[in-house]
Design a protein around this motif. Structure first.
Motif, PDB file in Angstrom:
ATOM      1  N   ALA A 182     -12.584   0.941  -0.902  1.00 31.62           N
ATOM      2  CA  ALA A 182     -11.769   2.078  -1.334  1.00 31.62           C
ATOM      3  C   ALA A 182     -10.814   2.565  -0.250  1.00 31.62           C
ATOM      4  O   ALA A 182      -9.720   3.053  -0.559  1.00 31.62           O
ATOM      5  N   GLN A 183     -11.211   2.429   1.011  1.00 34.61           N
ATOM      6  CA  GLN A 183     -10.457   3.091   2.081  1.00 34.61           C
ATOM      7  C   GLN A 183      -9.706   2.136   2.997  1.00 34.61           C
ATOM      8  O   GLN A 183      -9.098   2.572   3.974  1.00 34.61           O
ATOM      9  N   THR A 184      -9.747   0.841   2.707  1.00 32.62           N
ATOM     10  CA  THR A 184      -8.852  -0.076   3.403  1.00 32.62           C
ATOM     11  C   THR A 184      -7.676  -0.396   2.491  1.00 32.62           C
ATOM     12  O   THR A 184      -7.797  -0.404   1.273  1.00 32.62           O
ATOM     13  N   ASP A 185      -6.539  -0.646   3.104  1.00 32.57           N
ATOM     14  CA  ASP A 185      -5.306  -0.926   2.380  1.00 32.57           C
ATOM     15  C   ASP A 185      -5.338  -2.370   1.877  1.00 32.57           C
ATOM     16  O   ASP A 185      -5.417  -3.302   2.683  1.00 32.57           O
ATOM     17  N   PRO A 186      -5.272  -2.590   0.556  1.00 33.71           N
ATOM     18  CA  PRO A 186      -5.306  -3.959   0.030  1.00 33.71           C
ATOM     19  C   PRO A 186      -4.193  -4.845   0.567  1.00 33.71           C
ATOM     20  O   PRO A 186      -4.325  -6.072   0.585  1.00 33.71           O
ATOM     21  N   ARG A 187      -3.113  -4.243   1.026  1.00 29.11           N
ATOM     22  CA  ARG A 187      -2.016  -5.035   1.583  1.00 29.11           C
ATOM     23  C   ARG A 187      -2.333  -5.520   2.991  1.00 29.11           C
ATOM     24  O   ARG A 187      -1.686  -6.453   3.487  1.00 29.11           O
ATOM     25  N   LEU A 188      -3.318  -4.882   3.638  1.00 29.05           N
ATOM     26  CA  LEU A 188      -3.613  -5.183   5.038  1.00 29.05           C
ATOM     27  C   LEU A 188      -4.975  -5.816   5.253  1.00 29.05           C
ATOM     28  O   LEU A 188      -5.204  -6.477   6.270  1.00 29.05           O
TER      29      LEU A 188
END
Length: 318
Positions: free
Chosen positions: A212-218
């Motif tokens: 939930a709290q990591t950026d899917p783009r990164l």
């Protein structure tokens, strides 16, 4: 300098709740329930049914985590890499450089006709941008396209982390690491064990927080299918909850005692999982067995594991 990662050591099957044995009997029970209820459930296809499928794992996407062969590599790096190439592997995932510099390790790979498309390197804790940027530079020298954080989940006393704030802090650091990786032209991933599925204070799990709290783009996920089962979670459910983010999978089998097995000798129905490969976004299928070359097995036995794993994935139909 060789940047070896601090990977946990494998344990015997009776202690294989984690590589460090931190969950002991409680997680063994949970994994046993998960294995009995999920692996043998109606959704699992029989091996005969798998063989009738038309889909297959692309051979050029089959890799192997070199941690599987760590002792054999230390004894004979060029010979072991050459053996992997003769088995059929074209790509590998490194776990340190076996006492070489990044450039020396790349030269050994080139000589064997292999590419290290991915590598396991732990992000600095506390996070340090300069240290991470050097790790990224080494990954570029080796030729990696992806770099993956390999392990998290226990506190200073060796117990499973249950404080959600710790996972929230890790998510922030993973985003920082992913942003720097993106700038360096690399994709950044996170590799799970069973610890991320331990219930936290408040009821969520570490994996829930990281997703939930990591950026899917990164930040993408390298889903270890064995450790996901050991955390009493069905990998298909994890895929459905994280569509497009499971770009790599560690393909590792589970024996009837909850320990490790060569691919096809254990309980996991990989065809059922791989049927969701497009939904997941899988780009690499990485063979691994944590105890492949450790007693009572010999280091050379890890090459048998590598051969069985490649042949299994190359012949699988689903």
């Amino acid at each position: 300098m060789d940047r070896q990662i601090n990977r946990p050591e494998p344990t015997p099957a009776s202690e294989s709740v984690s590589r460090r044995g931190v969950l002991r009997a409680a997680t063994v029970s949970a994994a046993a329930v998960g294995a009995a209820g999920l692996l043998a459930g109606p959704a699992s296809a029989a091996p005969a049914a798998q063989a009738q499928g038309r889909r297959r794992v692309p051979v050029d996407r089959i890799s192997i985590q070199l941690y599987t062969l760590r002792d054999q590599l230390a004894a004979d790096l060029p010979g072991t890499l050459d053996a992997l190439r003769r088995i059929g592997y074209r790509r590998v995932e490194h776990a340190g450089f076996v006492g070489r510099t990044a450039a020396q390790f790349r030269a050994a790979l080139d000589e064997a006709g292999l590419r290290s498309t991915s590598g396991h390197v732990g992000i600095p804790q506390p996070f340090d941008a300069a240290t991470w940027e050097q790790a990224l530079a080494d990954a570029k020298v080796v030729g990696c396209k992806k770099i993956v954080h390999p392990y998290f989940g226990r506190d200073a006393a060796g117990q499973p982390i249950r404080d959600p704030a710790v996972y929230r802090a890790l998510a922030r650091d993973l985003n920082k690491a992913g942003r720097l990786a993106e700038r360096a032209g690399l994709e950044f991933g996170y590799h799970n064990h069973q610890l991320e599925f331990v219930p936290l204070t408040g009821g969520s799990t570490g994996f829930d927080i990281l997703a939930a709290q990591t950026d899917p783009r990164l930040v993408h996920f390298e889903l270890d299918l064995y450790w996901t089962w050991r955390g009493a979670h069905d990998p298909v459910d994890v895929i459905r909850a994280n569509r497009g983010r499971i770009r790599q999978v560690h393909v590792k089998d589970l024996d009837v005692e909850g320990g490790f097995a060569d691919l096809g000798d254990g309980l996991i129905d990989f065809g059922r999982i791989f049927a969701h490969e497009r939904e997941a976004g899988i780009e690499e299928y990485i063979v691994e067995r944590d105890d492949a070359g450790t007693p009572p097995r010999s280091p050379a036995d890890a090459l048998d594991t590598a051969r069985v794993g490649f042949d299994y994935l190359a012949s699988l139909r689903y």
